[in-house]
Design a protein around this motif. Sequence first.
Motif, PDB file in Angstrom:
ATOM      1  N   GLY A 179      41.580  45.102  38.138  1.00 30.15           N
ATOM      2  CA  GLY A 179      40.537  44.146  38.511  1.00 30.15           C
ATOM      3  C   GLY A 179      39.106  44.657  38.469  1.00 30.15           C
ATOM      4  O   GLY A 179      38.173  43.862  38.538  1.00 30.15           O
ATOM      5  N   LEU A 266      39.166  39.875  50.852  1.00 24.79           N
ATOM      6  CA  LEU A 266      39.554  40.625  49.646  1.00 24.79           C
ATOM      7  C   LEU A 266      40.952  41.210  49.809  1.00 24.79           C
ATOM      8  O   LEU A 266      41.653  41.439  48.839  1.00 24.79           O
ATOM      9  CB  LEU A 266      38.550  41.752  49.358  1.00 24.79           C
ATOM     10  N   SER A 267      41.330  41.484  51.063  1.00 23.31           N
ATOM     11  CA  SER A 267      42.680  41.985  51.319  1.00 23.31           C
ATOM     12  C   SER A 267      42.999  41.784  52.791  1.00 23.31           C
ATOM     13  O   SER A 267      42.312  42.332  53.656  1.00 23.31           O
ATOM     14  CB  SER A 267      42.769  43.473  50.969  1.00 23.31           C
ATOM     15  N   GLU A 274      43.870  46.558  46.574  1.00 21.42           N
ATOM     16  CA  GLU A 274      44.018  45.105  46.479  1.00 21.42           C
ATOM     17  C   GLU A 274      42.641  44.429  46.518  1.00 21.42           C
ATOM     18  O   GLU A 274      42.366  43.485  45.774  1.00 21.42           O
ATOM     19  CB  GLU A 274      44.899  44.582  47.623  1.00 21.42           C
ATOM     20  N   SER A 277      41.030  44.603  43.219  1.00 21.29           N
ATOM     21  CA  SER A 277      41.643  43.696  42.247  1.00 21.29           C
ATOM     22  C   SER A 277      41.236  42.245  42.500  1.00 21.29           C
ATOM     23  O   SER A 277      41.321  41.408  41.610  1.00 21.29           O
ATOM     24  CB  SER A 277      43.162  43.856  42.233  1.00 21.29           C
ATOM     25  N   ASN A 278      40.788  41.941  43.704  1.00 23.31           N
ATOM     26  CA  ASN A 278      40.384  40.565  44.016  1.00 23.31           C
ATOM     27  C   ASN A 278      38.874  40.325  43.904  1.00 23.31           C
ATOM     28  O   ASN A 278      38.420  39.185  44.017  1.00 23.31           O
ATOM     29  CB  ASN A 278      40.821  40.202  45.440  1.00 23.31           C
ATOM     30  N   LYS A 281      37.491  38.178  40.772  1.00 20.39           N
ATOM     31  CA  LYS A 281      38.142  36.879  40.882  1.00 20.39           C
ATOM     32  C   LYS A 281      37.452  36.056  41.979  1.00 20.39           C
ATOM     33  O   LYS A 281      37.156  34.875  41.807  1.00 20.39           O
ATOM     34  CB  LYS A 281      39.606  37.138  41.267  1.00 20.39           C
ATOM     35  N   THR A 282      37.177  36.719  43.091  1.00 24.77           N
ATOM     36  CA  THR A 282      36.544  36.039  44.227  1.00 24.77           C
ATOM     37  C   THR A 282      35.101  35.650  43.897  1.00 24.77           C
ATOM     38  O   THR A 282      34.661  34.548  44.230  1.00 24.77           O
ATOM     39  CB  THR A 282      36.599  36.953  45.479  1.00 24.77           C
TER      40      THR A 282
END
Length: 318
Positions: A179, A266-267, A274, A277-278, A281-282
């Motif tokens: 990510g 985010l996690s 994690e 990786s977000n 996208k977020t």
Amino acid sequence: MRKNYSNISAFNKKNLIKTINLLNKKNVVGLPTETVYGVGGSAYSKNSVEKIFKLKQRPKSNPLIIHYYNINDAMDDVFINKNFLKLYKKFCPGPITFILKKKINSKIHPLSSAKLPTIAVRFPKHKIIRSVLKKLNFPLAMPSANKSTKVSPVSAKDVFDEFNKKIPLIIDGGISKVGIESTVIDLTSYPKILRPGRIHQNLIEQILKFRLRKNTSGKILRSPGMMKKHYSPGIPVLINQKKHDGKSAFIYMGYKYKNKKKFFSLSENYNLDEAASNLYKTFRLIRNKGYKKIQISKIPNIGTGIAINDRIQRASVS
Ligand code: TXA
Ligand code: MG
């Protein structure tokens, strides 16, 4: 308005052949990797490399990463050394890029590496990009598939949102797992991290068995062309935020505001891998929802958190 994603294709035999044909004809293709999606073209071809710079509106002073199937292929272009071998054995294929000295007889087009005497070498792990690299007779110059200074894409649709129909083909390889972009480490002299990533300093030190130089200033040493402003979602980003202003999208770690509108974790279990990786996208999700500003709470500056802080810090430069 509904989008016509007709240049996004699934990965199968037919589309692998289509990809190879386009790349052989000096065209560029949007391709998945485990870090982020890239836009790749032949690193030997002036034509392909020029297309990439133009498409991204990228300054020619900012060199591209060259992607290889394995070490044998890379040895045509760069001198390897002990530190490289140790890290290659442990982490490759995987999300790490090595700066190495270029061989004089290398066919890499000088434009790809901004005419530097060094080359950024990476061996991506995603099975799609590996099957493409295996079939080519040249390595791929492949930056992240976003316009210069913007957020890197982590899905085929993200690539489409950046370039629309300006690229003939985007291969859909699902969401990029890491990510964020690969760690970049300069191995031409005493090793130093130029861009932090998922393979972070501690992991690298464990393998090299010595300490990397401390960044006492708290600043990351920059790659050439690495701009201060980067990874920008197109709306203001404020970091180290303690209190929600009531209107903005608020990014945080944990589950304190679970199911609350305007709050984005985010996690939920405070996992920094994690969270990384977000991240992009977020950013894209928040922008697409029409928020005008992003607030981000403090992110621990350890492990992969160092890479997250690097990205959000530069996203916050206006
Ligand atoms: O994860 C990644 O590395 C992704 C995927 C697509 O592989 N690619 C990527 O490429 O992030 P790009 O072009 O967005 O970032 C390349 C970085 C830049 O910061 C650039 O300055 C640095 O690598 N770089 C490239 N060649 C270099 C060189 N010879 N010396 C120092 N830094 C270099
Ligand atoms: Mg990039």
